[in-house]
Design a protein around this motif. Structure first.
Motif, PDB file in Angstrom:
ATOM      1  N   HIS A   9      17.102  32.433  49.119  1.00  0.00           N
ATOM      2  CA  HIS A   9      18.061  32.413  50.226  1.00  0.00           C
ATOM      3  C   HIS A   9      18.767  31.071  50.323  1.00  0.00           C
ATOM      4  N   ALA A  10      19.932  31.079  50.952  1.00  0.00           N
ATOM      5  CA  ALA A  10      20.732  29.861  51.134  1.00  0.00           C
ATOM      6  C   ALA A  10      20.106  28.954  52.197  1.00  0.00           C
ATOM      7  N   LYS A  11      20.625  27.738  52.266  1.00  0.00           N
ATOM      8  CA  LYS A  11      20.111  26.701  53.170  1.00  0.00           C
ATOM      9  C   LYS A  11      20.087  27.190  54.609  1.00  0.00           C
ATOM     10  N   SER A  12      18.939  27.015  55.265  1.00  0.00           N
ATOM     11  CA  SER A  12      18.804  27.501  56.634  1.00  0.00           C
ATOM     12  C   SER A  12      19.088  26.411  57.658  1.00  0.00           C
ATOM     13  N   ASP A  13      19.351  26.859  58.873  1.00  0.00           N
ATOM     14  CA  ASP A  13      19.705  25.977  59.980  1.00  0.00           C
ATOM     15  C   ASP A  13      18.443  25.630  60.772  1.00  0.00           C
ATOM     16  N   TRP A  14      18.152  24.355  60.829  1.00  0.00           N
ATOM     17  CA  TRP A  14      16.962  23.876  61.536  1.00  0.00           C
ATOM     18  C   TRP A  14      17.336  23.206  62.869  1.00  0.00           C
ATOM     19  N   SER A  15      18.554  23.420  63.373  1.00  0.00           N
ATOM     20  CA  SER A  15      19.002  22.713  64.580  1.00  0.00           C
ATOM     21  C   SER A  15      18.261  23.163  65.839  1.00  0.00           C
ATOM     22  N   ASP A  16      17.684  24.355  65.832  1.00  0.00           N
ATOM     23  CA  ASP A  16      16.937  24.847  66.992  1.00  0.00           C
ATOM     24  C   ASP A  16      15.460  24.939  66.623  1.00  0.00           C
ATOM     25  N   PRO A  17      14.673  23.908  66.941  1.00  0.00           N
ATOM     26  CA  PRO A  17      13.265  23.902  66.556  1.00  0.00           C
ATOM     27  C   PRO A  17      12.442  25.009  67.216  1.00  0.00           C
ATOM     28  N   SER A  18      12.957  25.597  68.293  1.00  0.00           N
ATOM     29  CA  SER A  18      12.224  26.668  68.968  1.00  0.00           C
ATOM     30  C   SER A  18      12.497  28.038  68.328  1.00  0.00           C
ATOM     31  N   SER A  19      13.437  28.078  67.409  1.00  0.00           N
ATOM     32  CA  SER A  19      13.787  29.333  66.744  1.00  0.00           C
ATOM     33  C   SER A  19      12.619  29.836  65.896  1.00  0.00           C
ATOM     34  N   ASP A  20      12.356  31.117  65.992  1.00  0.00           N
ATOM     35  CA  ASP A  20      11.329  31.744  65.162  1.00  0.00           C
ATOM     36  C   ASP A  20      11.766  31.664  63.696  1.00  0.00           C
ATOM     37  N   ASP A  21      10.853  31.357  62.787  1.00  0.00           N
ATOM     38  CA  ASP A  21      11.185  31.193  61.374  1.00  0.00           C
ATOM     39  C   ASP A  21      11.889  32.427  60.812  1.00  0.00           C
ATOM     40  N   PHE A  22      11.416  33.600  61.137  1.00  0.00           N
ATOM     41  CA  PHE A  22      12.000  34.834  60.625  1.00  0.00           C
ATOM     42  C   PHE A  22      13.467  34.980  61.031  1.00  0.00           C
ATOM     43  N   ASP A  23      13.803  34.484  62.215  1.00  0.00           N
ATOM     44  CA  ASP A  23      15.149  34.631  62.772  1.00  0.00           C
ATOM     45  C   ASP A  23      16.073  33.454  62.486  1.00  0.00           C
TER      46      ASP A  23
END
Length: 177
Positions: A9-23
């Motif tokens: 998969h392409a580079k993911s967005d880590w700007s929201d640390p509370s985001s569930d990894d799957f989402d």
């Protein structure tokens, strides 16, 4: 002969640390890479005719531009089981792929992608395999051919030849599409 393509998969967005990894979605750079890799894969000699994709958001977003480029010529199945799957699970899914597909693309995650490629490689010490073993970046694309296989159920460890490994950065700088 069966041909297996693996796309991390392409580079993911880590700007929201509370985001569930799957989402977790892809970021702007990831979207650019996904578009570029979709164009590359759709036009290269390794064009898939069937796609299995992790149902994680960053994988589906990576796959979206590819689906648009391939159209109906390559059915896509989204599977929860591919989310962070290790080689045994990935291999099981490959072995269950429809035999009318000659070239299968899996869109998934590391470390499973690298570990699977190395497990399938007939010669893990050849130049391309060694490059894969040193790491597949986000958006990385690997192609493994199985010259003796007529059915996906025949795919097993140590029987494939890694014939291509493309890192998005390298392909972009080479102007390949």
């Amino acid at each position: 002969m069966k041909r297996l393509c693996l796309l991390r998969h392409a580079k993911s967005d880590w700007s929201d640390p509370s985001s569930d990894d799957f989402d977790r979605p892809i970021n702007a750079r990831g979207a650019k890479t996904a578009d570029f890799m979709a164009q590359h894969i759709a036009q290269c000699r390794y064009r898939p005719d069937y796609v299995l994709c992790s149902s994680a958001r960053r994988a589906t977003q990576t796959c979206t531009p590819l689906v648009a480029k391939l159209g109906a010529s390559a059915p896509v199945e989204y599977r929860d089981i591919l989310y962070h799957a290790m080689p045994d699970i990935l291999l099981s899914e490959i072995q269950g792929a429809p035999d009318d597909a000659t070239t299968l693309l899996i869109v998934a995650h590391n470390p499973g992608v690298v570990l699977l490629a190395m497990a399938l490689s007939r010669d893990p010490d050849d130049e391309i395999s060694m490059r894969v073993a040193h790491g597949v970046p986000t958006g990385g694309f690997i192609v493994i051919e199985f010259p003796e296989a007529e059915h996906w159920s025949e795919i097993s460890e140590g029987e494939g030849n890694i014939v291509f490994f493309g890192r998005p950065r390298d392909l972009m700088s080479e102007g390949q599409s």
